[in-house]
Design a protein around this motif. Structure first.
Motif, PDB file in Angstrom:
ATOM      1  N   PRO A   3       1.038  -1.172   0.046  1.00 47.89           N
ATOM      2  CA  PRO A   3       0.016  -0.144  -0.095  1.00 47.89           C
ATOM      3  C   PRO A   3       0.866   1.195   0.015  1.00 47.89           C
ATOM      4  CG  PRO A   3      -0.036  -1.025   2.099  1.00 47.89           C
ATOM      5  CD  PRO A   3       0.800  -1.912   1.114  1.00 47.89           C
ATOM      6  N   CYS A   4       0.255   2.376  -0.323  1.00 45.35           N
ATOM      7  CA  CYS A   4       1.150   3.676  -0.472  1.00 45.35           C
ATOM      8  C   CYS A   4       1.208   4.077   1.225  1.00 45.35           C
ATOM      9  CB  CYS A   4      -0.087   4.788  -0.808  1.00 45.35           C
ATOM     10  SG  CYS A   4       0.594   6.333  -1.027  1.00 45.35           S
ATOM     11  N   PRO A   5       2.507   4.381   1.282  1.00 44.11           N
ATOM     12  CA  PRO A   5       3.244   4.620   2.521  1.00 44.11           C
ATOM     13  C   PRO A   5       2.548   5.908   3.150  1.00 44.11           C
ATOM     14  CG  PRO A   5       4.725   5.137   0.834  1.00 44.11           C
ATOM     15  CD  PRO A   5       3.648   4.416   0.090  1.00 44.11           C
ATOM     16  N   ILE A   6       1.946   6.576   2.345  1.00 46.06           N
ATOM     17  CA  ILE A   6       1.554   8.099   2.743  1.00 46.06           C
ATOM     18  C   ILE A   6      -0.145   7.993   3.594  1.00 46.06           C
ATOM     19  CG2 ILE A   6       0.794  10.583   2.277  1.00 46.06           C
ATOM     20  CD1 ILE A   6       3.954   9.933   2.276  1.00 46.06           C
ATOM     21  N   CYS A   7      -1.040   7.148   2.472  1.00 46.52           N
ATOM     22  CA  CYS A   7      -2.342   7.187   2.780  1.00 46.52           C
ATOM     23  C   CYS A   7      -2.700   5.753   3.134  1.00 46.52           C
ATOM     24  CB  CYS A   7      -3.114   7.798   1.702  1.00 46.52           C
ATOM     25  SG  CYS A   7      -3.275   7.187   0.191  1.00 46.52           S
ATOM     26  N   GLY A   8      -2.123   4.691   2.645  1.00 44.96           N
ATOM     27  CA  GLY A   8      -2.352   3.430   2.893  1.00 44.96           C
ATOM     28  C   GLY A   8      -3.040   2.648   1.623  1.00 44.96           C
ATOM     29  N   LYS A   9      -3.699   3.577   0.656  1.00 43.36           N
ATOM     30  CA  LYS A   9      -4.278   3.216  -0.540  1.00 43.36           C
ATOM     31  C   LYS A   9      -3.471   2.125  -1.303  1.00 43.36           C
ATOM     32  CE  LYS A   9      -7.443   7.064  -0.896  1.00 43.36           C
ATOM     33  NZ  LYS A   9      -7.759   8.285  -1.613  1.00 43.36           N
ATOM     34  N   PRO A  10      -3.902   1.373  -2.255  1.00 40.00           N
ATOM     35  CA  PRO A  10      -3.086   0.398  -3.075  1.00 40.00           C
ATOM     36  C   PRO A  10      -2.259   1.420  -4.144  1.00 40.00           C
ATOM     37  CG  PRO A  10      -5.410  -0.055  -3.351  1.00 40.00           C
ATOM     38  CD  PRO A  10      -5.522   0.994  -2.357  1.00 40.00           C
ATOM     39  N   SER A  11      -0.965   0.875  -4.150  1.00 38.36           N
ATOM     40  CA  SER A  11      -0.199   1.849  -5.035  1.00 38.36           C
ATOM     41  C   SER A  11      -0.426   1.442  -6.651  1.00 38.36           C
ATOM     42  CB  SER A  11       1.248   1.464  -4.734  1.00 38.36           C
ATOM     43  OG  SER A  11       1.429   0.217  -4.959  1.00 38.36           O
TER      44      SER A  11
END
Length: 50
Positions: A3-11
């Motif tokens: 996941p995205c390290p900033i918001c947690g959404k899938p990269s």
């Protein structure tokens, strides 16, 4: 993918490891502001820096 390290959404592939340009820019801003710091030994100033 992780996941995205900033918001947690899938990269996404285009902004990997982030999910969007916004999150990539947030990360870059954190580096510029000094939020992220790499550990190291502080060096004494050289004659050129004085």
């Amino acid at each position: 993918m992780k996941p995205c390290p900033i918001c947690g959404k899938p990269s996404t592939q285009a902004y990997r490891p982030f999910c969007s340009r916004r999150c990539a820019d947030v990360d870059l801003g954190r580096w510029f502001n000094g939020t992220y710091v790499l550990p190291g030994n502080e060096q004494p100033p050289t004659e050129d820096e004085n």
